[in-house]
Structure formats: structure tokens, C-alpha cells
Motif scaffolding. Structure first.
Motif, PDB file in Angstrom:
ATOM      1  N   LEU A 151       0.806  -1.217   0.000  1.00 26.48           N
ATOM      2  CA  LEU A 151       0.000   0.000   0.000  1.00 26.48           C
ATOM      3  C   LEU A 151       0.844   1.274   0.000  1.00 26.48           C
ATOM      4  O   LEU A 151       0.464   2.265  -0.628  1.00 26.48           O
ATOM      5  N   VAL A 152       2.010   1.272   0.691  1.00 27.79           N
ATOM      6  CA  VAL A 152       2.698   2.540   0.940  1.00 27.79           C
ATOM      7  C   VAL A 152       4.183   2.544   0.604  1.00 27.79           C
ATOM      8  O   VAL A 152       4.813   3.607   0.661  1.00 27.79           O
ATOM      9  N   ALA A 153       4.798   1.417   0.273  1.00 22.71           N
ATOM     10  CA  ALA A 153       6.267   1.339   0.263  1.00 22.71           C
ATOM     11  C   ALA A 153       6.920   2.161  -0.843  1.00 22.71           C
ATOM     12  O   ALA A 153       7.950   2.801  -0.624  1.00 22.71           O
ATOM     13  N   THR A 154       6.378   2.172  -2.043  1.00 21.09           N
ATOM     14  CA  THR A 154       7.034   2.807  -3.185  1.00 21.09           C
ATOM     15  C   THR A 154       6.149   3.927  -3.736  1.00 21.09           C
ATOM     16  O   THR A 154       4.957   4.009  -3.423  1.00 21.09           O
ATOM     17  N   PRO A 155       6.723   4.808  -4.578  1.00 17.79           N
ATOM     18  CA  PRO A 155       5.895   5.864  -5.184  1.00 17.79           C
ATOM     19  C   PRO A 155       4.766   5.329  -6.041  1.00 17.79           C
ATOM     20  O   PRO A 155       3.781   6.038  -6.273  1.00 17.79           O
ATOM     21  N   ARG A 156       4.869   4.099  -6.545  1.00 18.37           N
ATOM     22  CA  ARG A 156       3.828   3.499  -7.371  1.00 18.37           C
ATOM     23  C   ARG A 156       2.830   2.675  -6.553  1.00 18.37           C
ATOM     24  O   ARG A 156       1.936   2.046  -7.138  1.00 18.37           O
ATOM     25  N   SER A 157       2.987   2.669  -5.239  1.00 27.75           N
ATOM     26  CA  SER A 157       2.027   1.950  -4.398  1.00 27.75           C
ATOM     27  C   SER A 157       0.676   2.654  -4.414  1.00 27.75           C
ATOM     28  O   SER A 157       0.535   3.785  -4.907  1.00 27.75           O
ATOM     29  N   LEU A 158      -0.329   2.008  -3.855  1.00 27.63           N
ATOM     30  CA  LEU A 158      -1.700   2.492  -3.984  1.00 27.63           C
ATOM     31  C   LEU A 158      -1.898   3.858  -3.350  1.00 27.63           C
ATOM     32  O   LEU A 158      -2.368   4.803  -4.014  1.00 27.63           O
ATOM     33  N   LEU A 159      -1.571   4.010  -2.079  1.00 26.75           N
ATOM     34  CA  LEU A 159      -1.840   5.285  -1.399  1.00 26.75           C
ATOM     35  C   LEU A 159      -1.031   6.444  -1.970  1.00 26.75           C
ATOM     36  O   LEU A 159      -1.587   7.533  -2.177  1.00 26.75           O
ATOM     37  N   PRO A 160       0.288   6.307  -2.229  1.00 28.04           N
ATOM     38  CA  PRO A 160       1.004   7.412  -2.884  1.00 28.04           C
ATOM     39  C   PRO A 160       0.418   7.769  -4.245  1.00 28.04           C
ATOM     40  O   PRO A 160       0.354   8.959  -4.608  1.00 28.04           O
ATOM     41  N   SER A 161      -0.026   6.777  -5.009  1.00 29.59           N
ATOM     42  CA  SER A 161      -0.613   7.067  -6.322  1.00 29.59           C
ATOM     43  C   SER A 161      -1.921   7.827  -6.177  1.00 29.59           C
ATOM     44  O   SER A 161      -2.199   8.778  -6.925  1.00 29.59           O
ATOM     45  N   VAL A 162      -2.739   7.441  -5.192  1.00 28.80           N
ATOM     46  CA  VAL A 162      -4.011   8.140  -4.960  1.00 28.80           C
ATOM     47  C   VAL A 162      -3.757   9.578  -4.531  1.00 28.80           C
ATOM     48  O   VAL A 162      -4.414  10.521  -5.018  1.00 28.80           O
ATOM     49  N   MET A 163      -2.808   9.785  -3.616  1.00 29.62           N
ATOM     50  CA  MET A 163      -2.518  11.146  -3.145  1.00 29.62           C
ATOM     51  C   MET A 163      -1.925  12.003  -4.254  1.00 29.62           C
ATOM     52  O   MET A 163      -2.205  13.204  -4.342  1.00 29.62           O
ATOM     53  N   GLU A 164      -1.121  11.397  -5.125  1.00 30.83           N
ATOM     54  CA  GLU A 164      -0.591  12.145  -6.258  1.00 30.83           C
ATOM     55  C   GLU A 164      -1.698  12.500  -7.237  1.00 30.83           C
ATOM     56  O   GLU A 164      -1.687  13.575  -7.851  1.00 30.83           O
ATOM     57  N   GLY A 165      -2.692  11.619  -7.355  1.00 32.77           N
ATOM     58  CA  GLY A 165      -3.831  11.914  -8.213  1.00 32.77           C
ATOM     59  C   GLY A 165      -4.648  13.090  -7.714  1.00 32.77           C
ATOM     60  O   GLY A 165      -5.261  13.815  -8.507  1.00 32.77           O
ATOM     61  N   PHE A 166      -4.683  13.321  -6.391  1.00 30.58           N
ATOM     62  CA  PHE A 166      -5.394  14.465  -5.819  1.00 30.58           C
ATOM     63  C   PHE A 166      -4.535  15.718  -5.803  1.00 30.58           C
ATOM     64  O   PHE A 166      -4.945  16.740  -5.239  1.00 30.58           O
ATOM     65  N   GLY A 167      -3.342  15.655  -6.396  1.00 24.70           N
ATOM     66  CA  GLY A 167      -2.489  16.832  -6.479  1.00 24.70           C
ATOM     67  C   GLY A 167      -1.677  17.099  -5.236  1.00 24.70           C
ATOM     68  O   GLY A 167      -1.163  18.208  -5.050  1.00 24.70           O
ATOM     69  N   LEU A 168      -1.519  16.109  -4.351  1.00 28.58           N
ATOM     70  CA  LEU A 168      -0.750  16.301  -3.120  1.00 28.58           C
ATOM     71  C   LEU A 168       0.724  15.981  -3.302  1.00 28.58           C
ATOM     72  O   LEU A 168       1.499  16.084  -2.345  1.00 28.58           O
ATOM     73  N   GLY A 169       1.114  15.585  -4.500  1.00 30.86           N
ATOM     74  CA  GLY A 169       2.513  15.279  -4.761  1.00 30.86           C
ATOM     75  C   GLY A 169       2.859  13.867  -4.342  1.00 30.86           C
ATOM     76  O   GLY A 169       2.081  13.186  -3.676  1.00 30.86           O
ATOM     77  N   PRO A 170       4.029  13.404  -4.716  1.00 34.36           N
ATOM     78  CA  PRO A 170       4.452  12.046  -4.313  1.00 34.36           C
ATOM     79  C   PRO A 170       4.805  12.010  -2.826  1.00 34.36           C
ATOM     80  O   PRO A 170       5.784  12.619  -2.392  1.00 34.36           O
ATOM     81  N   VAL A 171       4.003  11.334  -2.046  1.00 39.86           N
ATOM     82  CA  VAL A 171       4.228  11.208  -0.605  1.00 39.86           C
ATOM     83  C   VAL A 171       4.976   9.910  -0.347  1.00 39.86           C
ATOM     84  O   VAL A 171       4.472   8.827  -0.646  1.00 39.86           O
TER      85      VAL A 171
END
Length: 315
Positions: A151-171
Motif C-alpha cells: 500500500l505505501v512502500a514505493t511511489p507506485r504503491s496504492l496510497l502514494p498514487s491516490v494522493m498524487e492523483g489528488f495533487g498532493l505530490g508524491p508522498v
């Protein structure tokens, strides 16, 4: 004047003597039963003490030597302990261990006890909900940690991808020290709340329904019942669950090591992870065991304080 009118009955002395005899015989029987039970348990107690005493004594001896994993080395006394308390890495790990433990104990208790209160009334599907809510505790920790890594380990994981989709940047959840600490603490709450839920549900079942009925008749609101009935009457179970979860959290190696390995830059290194690294990676068993004994001393003191609170409730 008859004996009854004088206030003495003919058989009073004999009855009192028989009663005293029965009391003495009952005490002797109970004392004999306790002696038999103690005798039956003594071999197991001696065996368990011997099994646990040897590694404990050997670890204490090894903590006072400066050798490696294969050799005991020369005697250094309490130098390992002094080095531990002078090491900034120890205090950094102790700070994170404190944060991790507080989140694990109180965070999981708030979530678990809240769910226990919500699931106390009977409704369709309640048993299914309980089983589903127990899954984080039932599923092996390796599977759960791999799921969170996915879910969270890499920039392509689910949550980072969702947050990047909302414009929050790569977390970067596990690359940023502060976010990694927060993620590990949330993971601990996730896998621990089912235990607190079960403890809370068992404590709630022990409260007599007539108490709720009387409180309702007196006009008590659900919030007032929670504050003045539920929390005080489940306090003993709550303290016991806090003691157990404190021990679980301080000694929790798998949760941290499988998710972050103690990183990034040692931000999520707890005392148990630091002790493991010292023994099996730096090959300094004396230093690592000294950390473990320091942890044990703190746990014993904290447990004694909480047990004292439990005793006060029993008085």
C-alpha cells in the motif's frame, strides 16, 4: 424457671463444640489440599525456573563482558551499561519506543474499546462483523506487513498514487522520517485493536443489565452511562489490557522490522531493534543484552505501578 426461659438451651454447648470442630476440620482439609496442590506443582515450577534461570544468568554474565557471539571475552563490569546510557542512539530509540508504545496502548484501546461498545447491542450480522474485525490480529504479521508495504512502500504503491492523483505530490510514506514514524504507529494500532476489542467485550459482558436499566430509568444519557458506569466498571480489565499491550509493544520486533527495518535514518528504530542490531549485526552481544536488561527494568517498574492500581480497585 425453665432452661429456655433462662436463655440457655440444653444443647448449646454441644452444638457450639461441634461447629468449632467442623471449622477446624474444614481448615485442616483446605490446608491439606493446598499442600497437595503445592506439592504437585512444585516439580513444574522448579523445572520452569531452571529452564529460564540458566539463559537469564548467562545473559547477565555476558552483558558484563566484552566478547563476541562465540567468545565471552574479557570482563568489563558495568561498562556496557554505561556505554548504553551515554549513547545518543539509545536515547533516540528509547524516545521512539515510548511514542510507539503510547500509540500502541492507547490508540488500540480507543479503537478496540469503542468497537466493543458499538458491537454490544445485538443486531443482524454482529457475529460476522466481529470475525471480520479480528482479521488484523488473526492474519500472520508477515502477511499483514507485506500488505501494508504494497500500500505505501514505493511511489507506485496504492496510497502514494491516490494522493498524487489528488495533487498532493508524491508522498514517500516510508522514506520520510516523520511520516514513517506515523505509518508504523498506525500499523501497530491496526494489528493491536482486535486484542483490545476482545478484552473490552469480555469486560462489558460482566456488567449486569439491571444497572443499565436503573440508569435509564433515572434519566442517564448514553454518554453519562459510558462515563459513570461502563468506564469505572471495566477499569480493572482496562488496566490489565494496558499492562499486556505495553509489554507487547516494547518487545514488538516484527512489526517494525518487517515494515521499515528501523529506517529511514533510524527514525523507527526501537530499543528491541537496536538490541537486535547490536547483537547480530554489530556482533556486540554485551552491549545489546545491556539494552535488553534496561528495557526489562523499565517494564517491571511500569507493570508494578499498574498492578498497584489494579489492587486498589479490588480493595
Amino acid at each position: 424457671m425453665t432452661e429456655e426461659a433462662a436463655g440457655t438451651l440444653p444443647g448449646d454447648g454441644r452444638h457450639m463444640g461441634r461447629f468449632a470442630l467442623r471449622r477446624r476440620s474444614g481448615r485442616s482439609v483446605r490446608a491439606g489440599q493446598r499442600s497437595v496442590l503445592a506439592g504437585l506443582a512444585l516439580p513444574s515450577i522448579v523445572l520452569m525456573a531452571a529452564i529460564n534461570a540458566y539463559p537469564l544468568v548467562f545473559a547477565l554474565v555476558q552483558s558484563m563482558h566484552g566478547g563476541g557471539l562465540l567468545r565471552l571475552g574479557r570482563f568489563v563490569g558495568f561498562r556496557n551499561y554505561l556505554n548504553v546510557f551515554a549513547d545518543p542512539a539509545f536515547w533516540s530509540a528509547a524516545t521512539f519506543t515510548l511514542i510507539f508504545t503510547l500509540c500502541g496502548v492507547f490508540g488500540s484501546w480507543i479503537v478496540g474499546f469503542g468497537l466493543a461498545v458499538l458491537l454490544k447491542p445485538r443486531f443482524p450480522g454482529r457475529s460476522l462483523f466481529k470475525v471480520l474485525l479480528l482479521l488484523p490480529w488473526i492474519v500472520p504479521i508477515v502477511v499483514t506487513s507485506m500488505s501494508w508495504n504494497w500500500l505505501v512502500a514505493t511511489p507506485r504503491s496504492l496510497l502514494p498514487s491516490v494522493m498524487e492523483g489528488f495533487g498532493l505530490g508524491p508522498v514517500m510514506f516510508l522514506a520520510n522520517p516523520a511520516i514513517a514514524m506515523l505509518t508504523v504507529c498506525l500499523f501497530k494500532i491496526w494489528i493491536s485493536y482486535p486484542f483490545m476489542m476482545m478484552m473490552g467485550a469480555a469486560a462489558l459482558e460482566s456488567i449486569d443489565k439491571s444497572i443499565y436499566e436503573a440508569a435509564t430509568l433515572d434519566g442517564a444519557t448514553p454518554r453519562q452511562q459510558l462515563r459513570h458506569i461502563v468506564l469505572p466498571m471495566t477499569a480493572r480489565s482496562t488496566f490489565i489490557s494496558w499492562i499486556l499491550m505495553t509489554m507487547f509493544s516494547v518487545n514488538d520486533f516484527a512489526t517494525i522490522y518487517l515494515l521499515t527495518g528501523g529506517g529511514p535514518v533510524n527514525a523507527t528504530t526501537s530499543l528491541i531493534v537496536l538490541a537486535y542490531r547490536s547483537v547480530f549485526q554489530d556482533f556486540l552481544p554485551g552491549y545489546g543484552i545491556a539494552i535488553s536488561f534496561a528495557m526489562t527494568a523499565v517494564l517491571v517498574c511500569l507493570s508494578l505501578l499498574l498492578f498497584r492500581q489494579v489492587r486498589k480497585m479490588d480493595l
